[in-house]
Design a protein around this motif. Structure first.
Motif, mmCIF file in Angstrom:
data_model
loop_
_atom_site.group_PDB
_atom_site.id
_atom_site.type_symbol
_atom_site.label_atom_id
_atom_site.label_comp_id
_atom_site.label_asym_id
_atom_site.label_seq_id
_atom_site.Cartn_x
_atom_site.Cartn_y
_atom_site.Cartn_z
ATOM 1 N N THR A 265 1.001 -1.243 -0.050
ATOM 2 C CA THR A 265 -0.126 0.040 -0.044
ATOM 3 C C THR A 265 0.894 1.270 -0.043
ATOM 4 N N GLY A 266 1.527 1.576 -1.163
ATOM 5 C CA GLY A 266 2.557 2.787 -1.283
ATOM 6 C C GLY A 266 3.817 2.557 -0.333
ATOM 7 N N ASP A 267 4.442 3.766 -0.347
ATOM 8 C CA ASP A 267 5.771 3.818 0.547
ATOM 9 C C ASP A 267 5.581 3.596 1.855
ATOM 10 N N HIS A 268 4.905 2.937 2.761
ATOM 11 C CA HIS A 268 4.951 3.106 3.954
ATOM 12 C C HIS A 268 4.675 1.403 4.476
ATOM 13 N N GLY A 269 5.478 0.737 3.868
ATOM 14 C CA GLY A 269 5.555 -0.683 4.351
ATOM 15 C C GLY A 269 6.206 -0.929 5.756
ATOM 16 N N GLY A 270 6.017 -1.875 6.431
ATOM 17 C CA GLY A 270 6.741 -2.415 7.523
ATOM 18 C C GLY A 270 5.717 -2.160 8.951
ATOM 19 N N PRO A 271 6.195 -2.273 10.073
ATOM 20 C CA PRO A 271 7.622 -2.858 10.293
ATOM 21 C C PRO A 271 7.752 -4.487 10.053
ATOM 22 N N ASP A 272 6.213 -4.986 10.091
ATOM 23 C CA ASP A 272 6.249 -6.379 10.204
ATOM 24 C C ASP A 272 5.914 -6.976 8.878
ATOM 25 N N LEU A 273 6.435 -7.965 8.595
ATOM 26 C CA LEU A 273 6.187 -8.704 7.100
ATOM 27 C C LEU A 273 5.923 -9.976 7.516
ATOM 28 N N SER A 274 4.870 -10.595 6.610
ATOM 29 C CA SER A 274 4.516 -12.060 7.044
ATOM 30 C C SER A 274 5.061 -12.801 5.866
ATOM 31 N N PHE A 275 5.367 -13.971 6.212
ATOM 32 C CA PHE A 275 5.784 -14.933 5.029
ATOM 33 C C PHE A 275 5.243 -16.170 5.292
ATOM 34 N N HIS A 276 4.994 -17.021 4.452
ATOM 35 C CA HIS A 276 4.931 -18.458 4.141
ATOM 36 C C HIS A 276 5.921 -19.175 4.108
ATOM 37 N N ALA A 277 6.599 -19.786 5.122
ATOM 38 C CA ALA A 277 7.699 -20.611 4.868
ATOM 39 C C ALA A 277 7.576 -21.909 4.726
ATOM 40 N N GLU A 278 8.236 -22.778 3.644
ATOM 41 C CA GLU A 278 8.091 -24.099 3.418
ATOM 42 C C GLU A 278 9.477 -24.414 2.826
ATOM 43 N N LEU A 279 10.313 -24.843 3.978
ATOM 44 C CA LEU A 279 11.770 -25.282 3.713
ATOM 45 C C LEU A 279 11.890 -26.596 3.608
ATOM 46 N N PRO A 280 12.152 -27.464 2.726
ATOM 47 C CA PRO A 280 11.999 -29.044 2.329
ATOM 48 C C PRO A 280 12.814 -29.760 3.205
ATOM 49 N N THR A 281 13.918 -29.220 3.787
ATOM 50 C CA THR A 281 15.110 -30.049 4.285
ATOM 51 C C THR A 281 15.635 -29.457 5.713
ATOM 52 N N SER A 282 15.825 -30.143 6.780
ATOM 53 C CA SER A 282 16.046 -29.729 8.023
ATOM 54 C C SER A 282 17.365 -29.425 7.960
ATOM 55 N N GLY A 283 17.973 -28.483 8.757
ATOM 56 C CA GLY A 283 19.295 -28.210 8.923
ATOM 57 C C GLY A 283 19.577 -26.600 8.822
ATOM 58 N N ASN A 284 20.510 -26.148 8.739
ATOM 59 C CA ASN A 284 20.828 -24.662 8.620
ATOM 60 C C ASN A 284 20.550 -24.216 7.088
ATOM 61 N N TRP A 285 19.765 -23.087 7.159
ATOM 62 C CA TRP A 285 19.467 -22.272 5.977
ATOM 63 C C TRP A 285 20.000 -21.023 6.074
ATOM 64 N N ARG A 286 20.598 -20.474 4.929
ATOM 65 C CA ARG A 286 21.216 -18.874 5.121
ATOM 66 C C ARG A 286 20.150 -18.266 4.052
ATOM 67 N N LEU A 287 19.509 -17.301 5.123
ATOM 68 C CA LEU A 287 18.536 -16.363 4.433
ATOM 69 C C LEU A 287 18.976 -15.064 3.944
ATOM 70 N N PHE A 288 18.637 -14.633 3.044
ATOM 71 C CA PHE A 288 18.949 -13.276 2.284
ATOM 72 C C PHE A 288 17.669 -12.522 2.089
ATOM 73 N N LEU A 289 17.512 -11.412 2.778
ATOM 74 C CA LEU A 289 16.372 -10.566 2.833
ATOM 75 C C LEU A 289 16.725 -9.257 2.311
ATOM 76 N N GLN A 290 16.198 -8.819 0.970
ATOM 77 C CA GLN A 290 16.352 -7.660 0.265
ATOM 78 C C GLN A 290 15.045 -6.744 0.410
ATOM 79 N N PHE A 291 15.223 -5.538 0.804
ATOM 80 C CA PHE A 291 14.162 -4.485 0.901
ATOM 81 C C PHE A 291 14.619 -3.305 0.680
ATOM 82 N N ARG A 292 13.913 -2.088 0.246
ATOM 83 C CA ARG A 292 14.009 -0.717 -0.158
ATOM 84 C C ARG A 292 13.502 0.344 0.480
ATOM 85 N N THR A 293 14.585 1.346 0.836
ATOM 86 C CA THR A 293 13.967 2.403 1.697
ATOM 87 C C THR A 293 14.614 3.572 1.083
#
Length: 307
Positions: A265-293
Protein backbone atom coordinates in the motif's frame (compact mmCIF):
# COMPACT_ATOMS: atom_id res chain seq x y z
CA UNK A 1 -33.62 -30.53 34.47
CA UNK A 2 -30.71 -31.99 36.50
CA UNK A 3 -29.66 -34.19 33.59
CA UNK A 4 -29.87 -31.22 31.22
CA UNK A 5 -27.76 -29.04 33.54
CA UNK A 6 -25.06 -31.73 33.86
CA UNK A 7 -24.96 -32.14 30.06
CA UNK A 8 -24.60 -28.40 29.61
CA UNK A 9 -21.79 -28.25 32.17
CA UNK A 10 -19.95 -31.10 30.47
CA UNK A 11 -20.30 -29.41 27.07
CA UNK A 12 -18.97 -26.11 28.42
CA UNK A 13 -16.03 -27.89 30.05
CA UNK A 14 -15.21 -29.69 26.80
CA UNK A 15 -15.35 -26.42 24.85
CA UNK A 16 -12.99 -24.75 27.33
CA UNK A 17 -10.52 -27.63 27.07
CA UNK A 18 -10.56 -27.44 23.26
CA UNK A 19 -10.00 -23.69 23.36
CA UNK A 20 -7.04 -24.11 25.71
CA UNK A 21 -5.50 -26.76 23.46
CA UNK A 22 -5.93 -24.58 20.39
CA UNK A 23 -4.27 -21.66 22.19
CA UNK A 24 -1.32 -23.83 23.19
CA UNK A 25 -0.82 -24.97 19.59
CA UNK A 26 -0.99 -21.39 18.35
CA UNK A 27 1.61 -20.20 20.87
CA UNK A 28 3.91 -23.09 19.98
CA UNK A 29 3.66 -22.26 16.26
CA UNK A 30 4.55 -18.60 16.78
CA UNK A 31 8.09 -19.27 17.97
CA UNK A 32 10.23 -16.73 19.80
CA UNK A 33 13.33 -14.63 19.13
CA UNK A 34 16.70 -16.18 19.89
CA UNK A 35 20.32 -15.07 19.98
CA UNK A 36 21.71 -12.14 18.02
CA UNK A 37 24.71 -12.40 15.74
CA UNK A 38 27.58 -10.01 15.20
CA UNK A 39 28.43 -11.67 11.89
CA UNK A 40 25.69 -10.79 9.43
CA UNK A 41 26.20 -10.16 5.73
CA UNK A 42 26.44 -11.82 2.40
CA UNK A 43 30.03 -12.92 2.97
CA UNK A 44 29.57 -13.93 6.60
CA UNK A 45 31.18 -10.69 7.67
CA UNK A 46 33.22 -9.93 4.52
CA UNK A 47 32.23 -7.28 2.00
CA UNK A 48 30.32 -8.25 -1.11
CA UNK A 49 28.18 -6.12 -3.36
CA UNK A 50 24.70 -7.21 -4.32
CA UNK A 51 22.87 -5.89 -7.35
CA UNK A 52 20.81 -2.80 -6.62
CA UNK A 53 18.19 -3.77 -9.14
CA UNK A 54 14.90 -5.44 -8.13
CA UNK A 55 14.47 -9.18 -8.24
CA UNK A 56 12.15 -11.97 -7.17
CA UNK A 57 10.82 -15.47 -7.78
CA UNK A 58 7.49 -17.25 -8.19
CA UNK A 59 4.87 -18.22 -5.65
CA UNK A 60 2.89 -21.40 -5.34
CA UNK A 61 -0.70 -20.74 -6.38
CA UNK A 62 -2.46 -18.39 -3.97
CA UNK A 63 -0.25 -19.43 -1.06
CA UNK A 64 3.08 -17.59 -1.39
CA UNK A 65 6.19 -19.47 -0.39
CA UNK A 66 8.63 -21.87 -1.93
CA UNK A 67 7.65 -22.85 -5.45
CA UNK A 68 7.28 -26.62 -5.14
CA UNK A 69 7.16 -26.98 -8.94
CA UNK A 70 10.73 -25.69 -9.03
CA UNK A 71 12.10 -28.34 -6.66
CA UNK A 72 15.34 -27.41 -4.88
CA UNK A 73 17.00 -25.95 -7.97
CA UNK A 74 19.98 -28.32 -7.84
CA UNK A 75 19.51 -29.72 -11.36
CA UNK A 76 20.16 -28.11 -14.74
CA UNK A 77 17.21 -30.01 -16.22
CA UNK A 78 13.52 -30.21 -15.36
CA UNK A 79 10.40 -31.01 -17.38
CA UNK A 80 12.33 -31.00 -20.66
CA UNK A 81 13.87 -27.57 -19.97
CA UNK A 82 17.63 -27.27 -19.60
CA UNK A 83 20.06 -24.59 -18.47
CA UNK A 84 23.13 -24.68 -20.71
CA UNK A 85 26.34 -22.63 -20.59
CA UNK A 86 29.84 -22.77 -22.02
CA UNK A 87 31.17 -21.03 -18.92
CA UNK A 88 32.72 -23.68 -16.69
CA UNK A 89 35.10 -21.18 -15.10
CA UNK A 90 35.05 -17.44 -14.50
CA UNK A 91 37.90 -15.14 -13.43
CA UNK A 92 38.21 -13.93 -9.84
CA UNK A 93 38.55 -10.42 -8.51
CA UNK A 94 36.76 -8.53 -11.27
CA UNK A 95 33.35 -7.98 -12.80
CA UNK A 96 32.47 -10.61 -15.35
CA UNK A 97 29.52 -11.94 -17.34
CA UNK A 98 27.97 -15.40 -17.15
CA UNK A 99 26.28 -16.37 -20.40
CA UNK A 100 23.65 -19.09 -20.58
CA UNK A 101 20.67 -20.38 -22.54
CA UNK A 102 17.42 -22.07 -21.57
CA UNK A 103 16.44 -24.76 -24.04
CA UNK A 104 12.99 -26.34 -24.25
CA UNK A 105 11.77 -29.92 -24.82
CA UNK A 106 12.52 -29.42 -28.54
CA UNK A 107 16.17 -28.61 -27.68
CA UNK A 108 15.77 -25.11 -29.13
CA UNK A 109 16.51 -21.93 -27.14
CA UNK A 110 13.48 -20.56 -25.33
CA UNK A 111 12.85 -16.88 -26.12
CA UNK A 112 9.34 -16.39 -24.78
CA UNK A 113 9.21 -15.84 -21.02
CA UNK A 114 6.42 -14.54 -18.80
CA UNK A 115 6.90 -11.62 -16.46
CA UNK A 116 7.50 -12.75 -12.89
CA UNK A 117 7.33 -9.86 -10.43
CA UNK A 118 8.22 -7.43 -13.26
CA UNK A 119 11.14 -9.51 -14.62
CA UNK A 120 11.40 -12.28 -17.21
CA UNK A 121 14.46 -13.88 -15.62
CA UNK A 122 15.85 -13.86 -12.07
CA UNK A 123 19.43 -14.98 -11.58
CA UNK A 124 21.28 -15.90 -8.38
CA UNK A 125 24.93 -16.66 -7.68
CA UNK A 126 26.11 -18.24 -4.42
CA UNK A 127 29.45 -19.74 -3.41
CA UNK A 128 29.53 -23.24 -1.93
CA UNK A 129 30.02 -21.86 1.59
CA UNK A 130 26.95 -19.62 1.06
CA UNK A 131 28.95 -16.40 0.76
CA UNK A 132 29.08 -13.89 -2.09
CA UNK A 133 25.32 -13.87 -2.71
CA UNK A 134 24.27 -11.96 -5.83
CA UNK A 135 20.73 -11.50 -7.15
CA UNK A 136 20.60 -9.84 -10.54
CA UNK A 137 18.57 -9.66 -13.73
CA UNK A 138 20.31 -10.86 -16.87
CA UNK A 139 19.92 -9.32 -20.31
CA UNK A 140 18.55 -11.45 -23.18
CA UNK A 141 19.76 -11.52 -26.77
CA UNK A 142 17.55 -12.25 -29.75
CA UNK A 143 18.97 -15.77 -30.10
CA UNK A 144 17.91 -16.72 -26.55
CA UNK A 145 21.31 -16.20 -24.90
CA UNK A 146 21.21 -14.46 -21.52
CA UNK A 147 24.08 -12.45 -20.05
CA UNK A 148 24.29 -12.05 -16.27
CA UNK A 149 26.69 -9.27 -15.27
CA UNK A 150 28.27 -10.45 -12.03
CA UNK A 151 30.19 -8.45 -9.48
CA UNK A 152 33.63 -9.64 -8.40
CA UNK A 153 33.73 -13.36 -7.53
CA UNK A 154 35.98 -14.90 -4.89
CA UNK A 155 37.90 -18.09 -5.71
CA UNK A 156 36.00 -21.31 -5.12
CA UNK A 157 33.04 -23.34 -6.34
CA UNK A 158 29.89 -21.40 -7.27
CA UNK A 159 26.35 -22.34 -8.22
CA UNK A 160 24.40 -20.24 -10.72
CA UNK A 161 20.57 -20.33 -10.53
CA UNK A 162 18.08 -19.23 -13.19
CA UNK A 163 14.45 -18.71 -12.16
CA UNK A 164 11.89 -18.30 -14.96
CA UNK A 165 8.40 -19.06 -16.29
CA UNK A 166 7.96 -19.99 -19.98
CA UNK A 167 5.20 -18.11 -21.76
CA UNK A 168 4.75 -20.71 -24.49
CA UNK A 169 5.21 -24.42 -25.11
CA UNK A 170 4.62 -27.35 -22.76
CA UNK A 171 5.99 -25.42 -19.79
CA UNK A 172 3.81 -22.35 -20.26
CA UNK A 173 2.82 -20.88 -16.90
CA UNK A 174 5.04 -23.29 -14.93
CA UNK A 175 7.79 -22.01 -12.65
CA UNK A 176 11.32 -23.38 -12.97
CA UNK A 177 14.57 -22.97 -11.07
CA UNK A 178 17.59 -24.57 -12.74
CA UNK A 179 21.27 -24.32 -11.87
CA UNK A 180 24.82 -25.18 -12.87
CA UNK A 181 28.10 -25.04 -11.00
CA UNK A 182 31.34 -23.39 -12.08
CA UNK A 183 34.80 -22.80 -10.67
CA UNK A 184 36.57 -19.53 -9.98
CA UNK A 185 40.29 -20.40 -9.97
CA UNK A 186 42.50 -19.31 -7.11
CA UNK A 187 43.26 -19.99 -3.47
CA UNK A 188 39.79 -20.62 -2.04
CA UNK A 189 39.27 -20.20 1.69
CA UNK A 190 36.03 -21.54 3.17
CA UNK A 191 34.17 -19.16 5.47
CA UNK A 192 32.33 -20.91 8.34
CA UNK A 193 28.59 -20.41 8.37
CA UNK A 194 27.54 -18.10 11.23
CA UNK A 195 25.51 -19.70 13.98
CA UNK A 196 21.72 -19.73 13.74
CA UNK A 197 20.18 -16.51 15.01
CA UNK A 198 16.97 -14.51 14.86
CA UNK A 199 18.49 -11.03 14.55
CA UNK A 200 20.93 -9.36 12.19
CA UNK A 201 21.85 -5.85 11.09
CA UNK A 202 22.50 -4.15 7.76
CA UNK A 203 23.03 -0.48 6.91
CA UNK A 204 21.80 0.58 10.35
CA UNK A 205 18.62 -1.52 10.14
CA UNK A 206 17.86 -4.35 12.56
CA UNK A 207 16.12 -7.41 11.14
CA UNK A 208 14.33 -9.80 13.49
CA UNK A 209 12.83 -13.14 12.41
CA UNK A 210 10.14 -14.90 14.45
CA UNK A 211 8.94 -18.42 13.76
CA UNK A 212 10.22 -21.97 14.01
CA UNK A 213 9.70 -23.65 10.61
CA UNK A 214 9.76 -27.43 10.35
CA UNK A 215 11.12 -29.23 7.30
CA UNK A 216 8.50 -29.97 4.65
CA UNK A 217 5.74 -28.08 6.44
CA UNK A 218 4.19 -24.70 5.63
CA UNK A 219 4.76 -22.41 8.59
CA UNK A 220 4.26 -18.70 9.28
CA UNK A 221 7.38 -16.57 9.47
CA UNK A 222 7.45 -12.91 10.50
CA UNK A 223 10.25 -10.50 9.67
CA UNK A 224 10.37 -7.17 11.52
CA UNK A 225 12.45 -4.17 10.47
CA UNK A 226 13.59 -1.46 12.90
CA UNK A 227 16.17 1.32 13.02
CA UNK A 228 17.62 3.02 16.07
CA UNK A 229 15.19 1.04 18.20
CA UNK A 230 12.14 2.32 16.32
CA UNK A 231 9.84 0.38 13.97
CA UNK A 232 10.45 1.12 10.27
CA UNK A 233 7.31 2.09 8.38
CA UNK A 234 8.74 3.51 5.14
CA UNK A 235 9.58 0.35 3.21
CA UNK A 236 9.09 0.95 -0.51
CA UNK A 237 7.56 -1.53 -2.95
CA UNK A 238 10.15 -3.93 -4.29
CA UNK A 239 8.98 -6.00 -7.28
CA UNK A 240 5.34 -5.68 -6.24
CA UNK A 241 6.15 -6.59 -2.63
CA UNK A 242 7.93 -5.07 0.38
CA UNK A 243 10.75 -7.59 0.64
CA UNK A 244 12.38 -10.48 -1.16
CA UNK A 245 13.52 -13.51 0.81
CA UNK A 246 15.79 -16.20 -0.63
CA UNK A 247 17.24 -19.17 1.25
CA UNK A 248 20.06 -21.62 0.54
CA UNK A 249 20.63 -24.87 2.43
CA UNK A 250 23.98 -25.48 4.12
CA UNK A 251 25.95 -28.27 2.47
CA UNK A 252 24.23 -28.58 -0.92
CA UNK A 253 23.07 -24.97 -1.55
CA UNK A 254 19.51 -26.14 -2.27
CA UNK A 255 17.37 -23.16 -3.25
CA UNK A 256 14.13 -21.87 -1.74
CA UNK A 257 12.28 -18.62 -2.33
CA UNK A 258 9.73 -17.06 0.00
CA UNK A 259 7.96 -13.73 -0.14
CA UNK A 260 5.62 -11.77 2.09
CA UNK A 261 1.86 -11.99 2.03
CA UNK A 262 1.63 -8.44 3.36
CA UNK A 263 -0.42 -6.24 1.04
CA UNK A 264 1.50 -3.44 -0.67
CA UNK A 265 0.00 0.00 0.00
CA UNK A 266 2.47 2.64 -1.16
CA UNK A 267 5.79 3.71 0.33
CA UNK A 268 4.96 2.94 3.92
CA UNK A 269 5.50 -0.78 4.41
CA UNK A 270 6.65 -2.34 7.65
CA UNK A 271 7.61 -2.87 10.29
CA UNK A 272 6.25 -6.44 10.17
CA UNK A 273 6.26 -8.63 7.06
CA UNK A 274 4.48 -11.99 7.02
CA UNK A 275 5.86 -14.93 5.06
CA UNK A 276 4.75 -18.48 4.35
CA UNK A 277 7.85 -20.58 4.91
CA UNK A 278 8.11 -24.03 3.40
CA UNK A 279 11.69 -25.27 3.55
CA UNK A 280 11.95 -28.88 2.40
CA UNK A 281 15.03 -30.01 4.35
CA UNK A 282 16.07 -29.75 7.98
CA UNK A 283 19.33 -28.11 8.97
CA UNK A 284 20.78 -24.64 8.57
CA UNK A 285 19.52 -22.30 5.87
CA UNK A 286 21.19 -19.01 4.98
CA UNK A 287 18.50 -16.37 4.45
CA UNK A 288 18.99 -13.23 2.34
CA UNK A 289 16.39 -10.53 2.86
CA UNK A 290 16.26 -7.67 0.36
CA UNK A 291 14.21 -4.54 0.98
CA UNK A 292 14.14 -0.95 -0.25
CA UNK A 293 14.07 2.38 1.61
CA UNK A 294 14.70 5.82 0.16
CA UNK A 295 15.44 4.30 -3.24
CA UNK A 296 18.27 2.13 -1.84
CA UNK A 297 18.24 -1.66 -1.85
CA UNK A 298 19.48 -3.31 1.34
CA UNK A 299 20.44 -6.95 1.74
CA UNK A 300 20.58 -8.62 5.15
CA UNK A 301 21.70 -12.18 5.84
CA UNK A 302 21.21 -14.58 8.74
CA UNK A 303 21.28 -18.29 9.45
CA UNK A 304 17.98 -19.99 10.30
CA UNK A 305 17.78 -23.44 11.86
CA UNK A 306 15.01 -25.66 10.47
CA UNK A 307 13.94 -28.69 12.51
Amino acid sequence: MITSSRFTARRRGLAAACAAAALALTLAACGSPGNSSSMPGMDHGAASSVSSSPSASPAMGDMPGMDMASGNGLSDTQGGYRLTSKDATLPSGKQTAYRFTITGPDSKPVTDFALDQTKRMHFYAIRSDLTGFQHIHPTPAADGTWSADLASLAAGSWRMFASFTPDAGSGKGKDFVLSRTLTVPGNATKTPLPAATTTTEVDGYTITVEGEPMAGMAHPLTVSVSKDGKPVTDLQPYLDTYAHLTAFHEGDAAFAHLHPTTKVTGDHGGPDLSFHAELPTSGNWRLFLQFRTGGTLHTAALTLRVG
